[in-house]
Design an enzyme around this catalytic site. Sequence first.
Site, mmCIF file in Angstrom:
data_model
loop_
_atom_site.group_PDB
_atom_site.id
_atom_site.type_symbol
_atom_site.label_atom_id
_atom_site.label_comp_id
_atom_site.label_asym_id
_atom_site.label_seq_id
_atom_site.Cartn_x
_atom_site.Cartn_y
_atom_site.Cartn_z
ATOM 1 N N GLN A 247 4.278 4.554 38.004
ATOM 2 C CA GLN A 247 5.257 4.890 36.969
ATOM 3 C C GLN A 247 4.609 4.998 35.603
ATOM 4 O O GLN A 247 4.964 5.862 34.801
ATOM 5 C CB GLN A 247 6.360 3.831 36.938
ATOM 6 N N HIS A 250 3.194 8.370 34.265
ATOM 7 C CA HIS A 250 4.113 9.466 33.953
ATOM 8 C C HIS A 250 4.051 9.859 32.484
ATOM 9 O O HIS A 250 4.024 11.033 32.128
ATOM 10 C CB HIS A 250 5.558 9.051 34.261
ATOM 11 N N GLU A 314 15.948 2.781 36.135
ATOM 12 C CA GLU A 314 15.945 4.034 36.896
ATOM 13 C C GLU A 314 15.565 3.762 38.354
ATOM 14 O O GLU A 314 16.244 4.205 39.276
ATOM 15 C CB GLU A 314 14.951 4.997 36.259
ATOM 16 N N HIS A 315 14.463 3.047 38.565
ATOM 17 C CA HIS A 315 13.989 2.693 39.902
ATOM 18 C C HIS A 315 13.911 1.170 40.012
ATOM 19 O O HIS A 315 13.427 0.506 39.100
ATOM 20 C CB HIS A 315 12.586 3.245 40.166
ATOM 21 N N ASP A 348 10.122 9.649 45.140
ATOM 22 C CA ASP A 348 9.720 10.746 44.258
ATOM 23 C C ASP A 348 9.422 12.009 45.054
ATOM 24 O O ASP A 348 9.729 13.119 44.614
ATOM 25 C CB ASP A 348 8.452 10.352 43.486
ATOM 26 N N HIS A 408 58.601 18.714 27.724
ATOM 27 C CA HIS A 408 58.107 18.283 29.023
ATOM 28 C C HIS A 408 59.275 17.841 29.904
ATOM 29 O O HIS A 408 59.378 18.225 31.084
ATOM 30 C CB HIS A 408 57.129 17.111 28.869
#
Length: 417
Positions: A247, A250, A314-315, A348, A408
């Site tokens: 990670q 990245h 995220e993970h 991934d 209405h």
Amino acid sequence: MLMPRSVADLVSRRAAALPAEAFAVAGPIVEAVRTRGEAALREYAERFGDVAVGGPLFLERPALDRALGALPAGDRARLERVAGRIRTFAEAQKYALEAVTVSVPGGSVGQWIAPLERAGCYAPGGRYPLPSSVLMTAVTARVAGVKEIWVASPKPGPMTLAAAAVAGADAVLAAGGAHAIAALAYGAGSLRPCDVVAGPGNRYVTAAKQLVSARVFIDMLAGPSELVVFADRTAAPAVVAADLLAQAEHDPDALPILVTLDAALPDRVASELKRQLVGLSTAAIARTALANGGAVVVGSVEEGIAACDALAPEHLELCLENAAAVAPRLAHYGALFIGAGSAEVLGDYGAGPNHVLPTAGRARSTGGLSVYTFLRVRTWLCIDDAAAARPLVEDAAWFGRVEGLEAHARSAERRLD
């Protein structure tokens, strides 16, 4: 290498909001493409080196098929195998969402499921081209039933074009950044405006997605990648370090975090990080990202679960002796990886579930990209027995008057005539 941190510190270190600078850059670009279309798109694509001066911006299906045909047989087989797993998972998701009919007084109500008509799928191509993101977005859109799919990616190479072909994309826009997002949203040249824009990107891509979201549906505002590894004494330090580095490489802003029940594990993982960084081509980026993250030592499984939920990453990897038992107790994450064998990188690269996931704590309120991103749930009402529908009419008239909306109420009561 793996600094001790508190959960509160780690939450505060992550940038939940985009910097003003990203909007200052993306805003004028988005507006230029919105107002000037293909001319502005080409201007920015050439300025940023997406295409050569005068080079093709729009690559139609024959160009994608040629790229696929030119791949070595082994590479093509792998692309098709990964796409097949993504497709199978997306199909299962689609079939889990069904048309519904429910009886009501005097008739019935229900829902129909319908795909969006045109999708724009963004795949980054800056620091690292990501053909895997082409598969994750375009395969999923095709399974949903989207009729027209465009992939946008700067400087798309043969693998990106081949991935677009395997995914079933109709064409590729050879551009990236804010100008590509604007073109997908507003249209440019032969690219007509899309109904949804999906896929990960840098801060300028994300800012552009937020800017165009009033015009077009977007999947999410994704930020730098995040991984939390929740581990105990049974976790192998070499494996934990490898996953954190995967990670960290990245992006310098990525956030790799270790939450552990074993007070000795951070030092052992730090030693492995130092060893594995030697000779790693992305070591400079990974070192910067590792400094963003850190280690949280907890005293119990319950405290670890609370830490992971507060981070809402995220993970989330569970390198725990009883990972399967802990998994259902966790509430907030983009994607969960249960057990030491369930490496995040397998997610991934096409185990099946999508890798386009919420970041910066947004996993508390949304999930990742899925077949549902490209589907609409549309409801309907059919009253064919006016007498039996009297309770509905009377309730509607009552609510209209409670809310001060007399027209209405009268509209409902007309059905009693």
